[in-house]
Scaffold this motif. Structure first.
Motif, PDB file in Angstrom:
ATOM      1  N   SER A 705       0.846  -1.192   0.000  1.00 26.21           N
ATOM      2  CA  SER A 705       0.000   0.000   0.000  1.00 26.21           C
ATOM      3  C   SER A 705       0.881   1.242   0.000  1.00 26.21           C
ATOM      4  N   PRO A 706       0.559   2.249  -0.831  1.00 27.43           N
ATOM      5  CA  PRO A 706       1.409   3.450  -0.901  1.00 27.43           C
ATOM      6  C   PRO A 706       1.229   4.332   0.325  1.00 27.43           C
ATOM      7  N   HIS A 707       2.241   5.161   0.585  1.00 31.58           N
ATOM      8  CA  HIS A 707       2.209   6.105   1.695  1.00 31.58           C
ATOM      9  C   HIS A 707       2.390   7.509   1.160  1.00 31.58           C
ATOM     10  N   LEU A 708       1.620   8.417   1.690  1.00 31.09           N
ATOM     11  CA  LEU A 708       1.654   9.794   1.228  1.00 31.09           C
ATOM     12  C   LEU A 708       3.001  10.422   1.555  1.00 31.09           C
ATOM     13  N   SER A 709       3.511  11.213   0.615  1.00 31.88           N
ATOM     14  CA  SER A 709       4.791  11.884   0.812  1.00 31.88           C
ATOM     15  C   SER A 709       4.713  12.838   2.004  1.00 31.88           C
ATOM     16  N   HIS A 710       5.793  12.904   2.750  1.00 28.95           N
ATOM     17  CA  HIS A 710       5.823  13.806   3.903  1.00 28.95           C
ATOM     18  C   HIS A 710       5.843  15.264   3.475  1.00 28.95           C
ATOM     19  N   LEU A 711       6.090  15.506   2.202  1.00 28.84           N
ATOM     20  CA  LEU A 711       6.072  16.882   1.699  1.00 28.84           C
ATOM     21  C   LEU A 711       4.641  17.402   1.546  1.00 28.84           C
TER      22      LEU A 711
END
Length: 961
Positions: A705-711
């Motif tokens: 599952s993908p994870h949202l960029s911390h940016l």
């Protein structure tokens, strides 16, 4: 016996015997006289007694002529002699002798007339012979005189003349023989000049002449030599025929066919030609592959030359695979082009012959015409049958080469090039013999499925990486933008652009009816174009690691996103409230964020470039690999699934808000998300990797599952909790879904009939749900953008049991309106970064108003005491809220307006009406309904009636639990 001899001795007729001494051996015999015969008759004449006497003679006396009678009788004498016995025995012998003599005399008398007659005939014959001898002597004497006098001289002259004529003929024959012996030199010259018809004509004439002089001993050797020469000519003719297979030359082939026709071997020539074509295919592919293998090996080790072609193909390296394939197809094209031109030659030749035959109606040529017609029909059928055989050989050779190397690790552009070459080769096969190239299709399907599984797995990981590093910034494009302008979709543009001028169309489009064989018959090679234009293809080339194509992607989009093409208005900040008022700043007419292809006036957001690139590349591969179209479409659907799941995971998942039961996610959307999570998402990345082999294989097909960029910050209220990013992500997903809708006819056209239900299900259950993702995504913004909890606190401080009707609304209404004004301001601020489409703006306002109205109802449900004047105050507050709110938004009707009004009006219901109302309005919570019963009606209904209404509320709430 002695008496017979004495009789014969006394015979007086001796003169005839003397004259026939040379003719008869019986000169010692004479005819018995009458006295002798009379003496013999004085013996006993009893035949029976006489026969008994003869029978009593011992057998030994009749044994042979060399029998010695005296010796025999003397040896039989007893040791003691008796005179009487001797006399008796002597008398017995005399009797026996007399009987025998009597018998002989009788026989002689019986045959005497015949003897005399025969003796006279012999005497006559002797006289005739003597006369013939005299005649012959006279004839010879006369002939000798004639010879010496006349014949010898005259016949000598005739003999000399005849000899002269024979010598003249001999001289001519010798000169001809001399010429025949010198023809081998001329034949060699003619063969060097490749004048095969002339050489065969000369050789046949020489053989004919040699047969005329076959009676000469030297000619037999010459005839044998001519036969050897003719066989040598046939061998060279066969070699010349084999050269046709790789480089067809009209004049050369014409000479060869004329030569075979002179030999009467037209059919044999055609059989040999097909054998040479088969051999040419084998030799050509072997030499091409061998050259690359030796080149890559860096030496000329002869071990490669001893390998079978199948084994040789396994030694091709990845770097040399594509050049070798291109050269292989070029060489095979040359062979097939030669065959095609051979058929053309025969068609033209047959037409010319038919024209000549029709113009000449000589009956003498009927038999020859029939033979030629038979040969032409044989050649025609042989050539037509040979088409499929030649193409089958080509397919098998290319199949062996294709399957000899694992292509799963090839770069995308390299594999696409392989597919393009094979696709062109299958086009050649279809034009060559009408074949569907099942062998090539099956081999390329195997390689494609193998490659595409590896490629798709890499691309999914790559897509996850891009999504996890995506900051969801807007990329504005021209108003004329469409996916067909993308580098990866160029192959579709021409088929959908019939209005392109002929001058701008490629040559292949202008001459669509011209086959490759007609186009390249005079020169060139269709595979040379493919090889030379590899770097100039309109197809984007993405390396297998995902990074080498950055420059190409940059150049692909340079035409559309370069700052030089964007007006100054676009570079400045702008706001479009989408509320019906004039926008503060807007896009110029020629610029829009493309929303629905091909309408340039609509607005939307282009998905991340990488996702479009992958979709375009999958479309390319599907266009080339129609046999695995289902696999490609299935993998394309996974790309869309993963992108949809990522957007939902990043921006739409919030268990707190989903638990409100407001139906933010439709059942279809929830079903789609569950299906994606079960089939595509690996939720056990950090879990124990041990397990069954089947489970491991299934996990290979899944992606973490993908994870949202911390940016990407979604917690800031100033940015409306990442509204800009949410808009870009969600609307790009909607745009992508619309492009999939646009591509549906193309996908449906290549999808196998048996698999079309999958495509229909994909569109109905997944693509169509993309727009439904707006609700949960923007609901989170609406839920956080306004402080609903503060409003509940303000409402709790309001006194609702007033005794007077109020004319001034409460403070919480102003506070709530200020929250909406602040929301509107921040929404305009976000619009300076990202243009908010009208549907998005409407959804946001709808969510906020709906939440505000539900908060109002919740606040009213928290009231402990309320009078009739307090109920009127509630209505006043709500009407003030609606009046001010309608100035902020164009949404009509106001969402959930009836939800609040109906709840307030319920305060005025009677006991009986309340029970009915409760059963009809299940949209309210148990707390809200209970408050109505306890607070509003508690003052004028008894305890029993209250319990009845509370029981009705509990019955409504029970199914929910």
């Amino acid at each position: 016996m002695q008496k017979i001899k004495s009789l014969m001795t006394r015979q007086g007729l001796r003169s005839p015997q003397e004259s026939v001494n040379d003719l008869s051996p019986i000169e010692s015999f004479r005819i018995p006289t009458k006295e002798d015969l009379k003496e013999l008759h004085e013996e006993p004449t009893d035949p029976q007694a006489q026969q008994e006497i003869i029978n009593s003679i011992e057998e030994v006396y009749f044994s042979n002529d060399s029998f010695d009678i005296v010796k025999y009788e003397l040896e039989r004498l007893p040791p003691v002699l008796s005179l009487q016995e001797l006399e008796e025995y002597r008398d017995k012998l005399k009797q026996q002798q007399a009987a025998v003599s009597k018998k002989v005399a009788d026989l002689i008398l019986e045959k005497q007339p015949a003897y005399v007659e025969e003796l006279e005939r012999v005497t006559s014959l002797q006289a005739g012979l003597q006369l013939a001898a005299v005649i012959c002597t006279d004839g010879r004497r006369h002939l000798k005189t004639a010879k010496e006098g006349f014949t010898q001289t005259s016949l000598g002259l005739l003999a000399n003349q005849r000899k002269r004529l024979l010598l003249i003929g001999l001289l001519k024959s010798l000169r001809t023989i001399k010429t025949l012996q010198r023809t081998d030199v001329r034949l060699s010259e003619m063969l060097e000049e490749e004048d095969y018809p002339g050489a065969i004509q000369l050789c046949l004439e020489c053989q004919k002449a040699a047969s005329t002089f076959k009676h000469y001993s030297c000619i037999s050797e010459l005839n044998s030599k001519l036969q050897d020469t003719l066989e040598q000519i046939e061998e060279q003719l066969d070699i010349a025929l084999s050269k046709i297979c790789k480089n067809f030359d009209i004049s050369h082939y014409t000479k060869v066919q004329q030569a075979y026709r002179l030999l009467g071997k037209t059919q044999t020539a055609m059989d040999q030609l097909h054998m040479h074509f088969t051999q040419a295919i084998h030799n050509t592919v072997f030499q091409v592959v061998l050259g690359y293998v030796e080149l890559c090996a860096g030496n000329t080790d002869t071990k490669f030359q001893k390998l079978q072609y199948k084994d040789l193909c396994t030694h091709i390296t990845s770097d040399s695979y594509i050049p070798c394939l291109a050269d292989l197809c070029k060489a095979l094209w040359g062979v097939m082009l030669s065959y095609y031109r051979t058929m053309q030659w025969h068609e033209n030749h047959d037409q010319d012959e038919a024209a000549v035959v029709s113009s000449v109606s000589d009956d003498n040529n009927v038999i020859g015409t029939e033979e030629n017609s038979f040969d032409r029909n044989y050649v025609k059928k042989k050539l037509e049958h040979g088409l499929s055989r030649i193409w089958q050989d080509v397919q098998l050779k290319v199949k062996t080469y294709l399957l000899g190397t694992d292509l799963s690790n090839f770069k995308y552009d390299d594999f696409i090039f392989v597919l393009d070459v094979i696709s062109r080769l299958m086009q050649v096969g279809e034009e060559f013999c009408g074949s569907k190239s099942e062998v090539l299709q099956e081999s390329i399907r195997k390689q494609s499925v193998n490659y595409f599984k590896t490629y798709h797995r890499t691309r999914l990981e790559e897509l996850r990486m891009f999504l996890e590093n995506e900051t969801w910034e807007l990329c504005p494009v021209k108003s004329s933008f469409s996916i067909l302008q993308l580098h990866e979709f160029k192959f579709m543009e021409q088929s959908r652009s019939p209005s392109v001028s002929p001058s701008k169309q490629p040559a292949s489009a202008i001459s669509a009816t011209v086959t490759l064989f007609e186009q390249y018959c005079s020169g060139g090679n269709p595979f040379e174009i493919q090889a030379d234009s590899k770097d100039d293809e309109t197809e984007d080339v993405l390396a297998s690691n995902g990074y080498e194509s950055d420059e190409q992607e940059k150049s692909a989009y340079q035409e559309y996103d370069s700052d030089s093409d964007v007006p100054e208005e676009l570079k400045r900040d702008y706001v479009d409230e989408q509320t019906g008022d004039a926008p503060i700043k807007s896009y110029p007419d020629n610029i829009s964020i493309h929303y629905k292809w091909p309408s340039p006036a609509s607005t939307s957001f282009v998905p991340p470039a990488h996702d479009q690139v992958l979709t375009g590349k999958y479309m390319q591969m599907m266009n080339i690999l129609k046999p695995i179209a289902f696999d490609v479409i299935h993998f394309m659907s996974q790309l869309f699934d993963y992108y949809l799941y990522a957007v939902y995971t990043f921006f739409g998942r919030n268990d707190t808000f989903e638990s409100t039961g407001l139906g933010l996610s439709s059942s279809r959307l929830r079903t789609t998300l569950n299906r994606i999570q079960e089939s595509l998402i690996d939720l056990e990345v950090s879990a124990d990797t041990s397990g069954t082999l089947t489970a491991a294989e299934e996990r290979k097909e899944k992606v973490p599952s993908p994870h949202l960029s911390h940016l990407v910050v979604l917690t800031s209220g100033n940015s409306l909790y990442g509204l800009a990013e949410r808009v870009v992500a969600t609307e790009s997903l909607v745009f992508l879904a619309e492009q999939f809708e646009f591509l549906q006819p193309h996908l449906d056209a290549v999808m196998p009939a048996a698999k079309k239900p999958f495509l229909q299900q994909f569109y109905s259950q997944t693509v169509s749900t993309a727009s439904e993702l707006r609700k949960p995504v923007y609901w989170i913004v609406a839920a956080k953008a306004i402080d609903y909890e503060q409003m509940l606190l303000l409402m709790a401080n309001v006194k609702w049991d007033v005794k007077e009707i109020m004319s001034q609304h409460n403070v919480y209404v102003d506070a709530l309106l200020k929250e909406f004004e602040e929301f509107n301001r921040r929404l305009n601020e976000v619009s300076k970064r990202v243009r908010i489409p009208l549907p998005v703006s409407n959804i946001l306002w709808e969510h906020c108003i709906r939440l505000a109205n539900r908060t109002l109802v919740e606040g009213y449900a928290n009231v402990k005491k309320c009078s009739n004047e307090g109920r009127a105050l509630m209505q006043l507050d709500f009407q003030q809220f609606l009046m001010k709110l309608e100035k902020l938004t164009d949404i009509r009707p106001i969402p959930d307006k009836e939800f609040v009004e109906t709840y307030i009006k319920a305060y005025y219901l009677t006991e009986n009406d309340m029970e009915t109302w409760i059963k009809e309005h299940r949209e309210y919570s148990t707390k809200q309904l209970t408050n109505l019963v306890n607070v509003c009606m508690g003052s004028y209904i008894n305890k029993k009636a209250r319990q009845k209404l509370l029981a009705a509320i509990d019955d409504i709430d029970r199914p929910k639990r």
